[in-house]
Design a protein around this motif. Sequence first.
Motif, mmCIF file in Angstrom:
data_model
loop_
_atom_site.group_PDB
_atom_site.id
_atom_site.type_symbol
_atom_site.label_atom_id
_atom_site.label_comp_id
_atom_site.label_asym_id
_atom_site.label_seq_id
_atom_site.Cartn_x
_atom_site.Cartn_y
_atom_site.Cartn_z
ATOM 1 N N UNK A 142 47.847 43.833 39.934
ATOM 2 C CA UNK A 142 48.587 42.731 39.316
ATOM 3 C C UNK A 142 48.826 41.603 40.313
ATOM 4 N N UNK A 143 49.237 41.951 41.516
ATOM 5 C CA UNK A 143 49.495 40.921 42.529
ATOM 6 C C UNK A 143 48.202 40.209 42.935
ATOM 7 N N UNK A 144 47.119 40.951 43.007
ATOM 8 C CA UNK A 144 45.834 40.322 43.343
ATOM 9 C C UNK A 144 45.445 39.291 42.296
ATOM 10 N N UNK A 145 45.641 39.608 41.023
ATOM 11 C CA UNK A 145 45.329 38.654 39.954
ATOM 12 C C UNK A 145 46.194 37.416 40.067
ATOM 13 N N UNK A 146 47.479 37.631 40.345
ATOM 14 C CA UNK A 146 48.387 36.493 40.476
ATOM 15 C C UNK A 146 47.995 35.592 41.647
ATOM 16 N N UNK A 147 47.403 36.204 42.670
ATOM 17 C CA UNK A 147 46.980 35.437 43.845
ATOM 18 C C UNK A 147 45.553 34.912 43.696
ATOM 19 N N UNK A 148 44.987 35.103 42.500
ATOM 20 C CA UNK A 148 43.609 34.673 42.248
ATOM 21 C C UNK A 148 42.660 35.263 43.296
ATOM 22 N N UNK A 149 42.811 36.561 43.516
ATOM 23 C CA UNK A 149 41.991 37.254 44.507
ATOM 24 C C UNK A 149 41.508 38.571 43.897
ATOM 25 N N UNK A 150 40.599 39.208 44.586
ATOM 26 C CA UNK A 150 40.122 40.525 44.166
ATOM 27 C C UNK A 150 40.640 41.573 45.145
ATOM 28 N N UNK A 151 40.935 42.745 44.600
ATOM 29 C CA UNK A 151 41.475 43.805 45.429
ATOM 30 C C UNK A 151 40.344 44.482 46.201
ATOM 31 N N UNK A 152 40.525 44.561 47.525
ATOM 32 C CA UNK A 152 39.497 45.154 48.375
ATOM 33 C C UNK A 152 39.788 46.614 48.698
ATOM 34 N N UNK A 153 39.321 47.038 49.864
ATOM 35 C CA UNK A 153 39.489 48.427 50.271
ATOM 36 C C UNK A 153 40.879 48.733 50.774
#
Length: 200
Positions: A142-153
């Motif tokens: 959820x936080x990654x989406x809000x930051x317009x980013x993709x979740x990595x490793x």
Amino acid sequence: MERTVTTRGVGQASGTPDAMKIGVAVAVRGRSVSDALAGTATGVRAVGEVARAFTTDERITSTGLNVWPAHDNDGRQSGYECRHQLSIYCVDLEKAGELVTALGDLGRVLIEGVQPVIADPSTLAVTARQRAWDDALSKAEELARLADASLGGVLTIAEEGQSHQPFEARDMLAAKQDSTSFEAGSQVVSASLTVSWSLG
């Protein structure tokens, strides 16, 4: 500088207690310290004999021994009092009620507490950790989406100490023929994970 996100996940799993921890104390007064100690030792032996009919030697443990001056109603010292505390672990919840009754019938034995527990909480702990992981991952996504980013490793994982919450009993003590019986209710095992991910 690498971007990261860190979340904390919490998970729980509940089960039915199937064992009992019983705290007892033998308290004896004597004219001297040695008299009080001797009387207490006799009581402890009696507790051990009764407890061994319901559990094994390694599940009977002394947890404390105290001796102090005893006084009469006028405040004069009248001897000494000795108190020997023990913890008894009974893996059969149904027999635990019989054990408590038998201990109470000895006299000079105080039942200081009973605690229903889950004998082997390892399976519940695995479930609780999985739920904690799912919780942490959901928050990170959820936080990654809000930051317009993709979740990595995953970068780090830290587990906090597990906890066993007090049981929720329906009727802890209930009369059952000539012995005490217990309604176990449920007990909750909790897990907490703090996880850091890289962000793409």
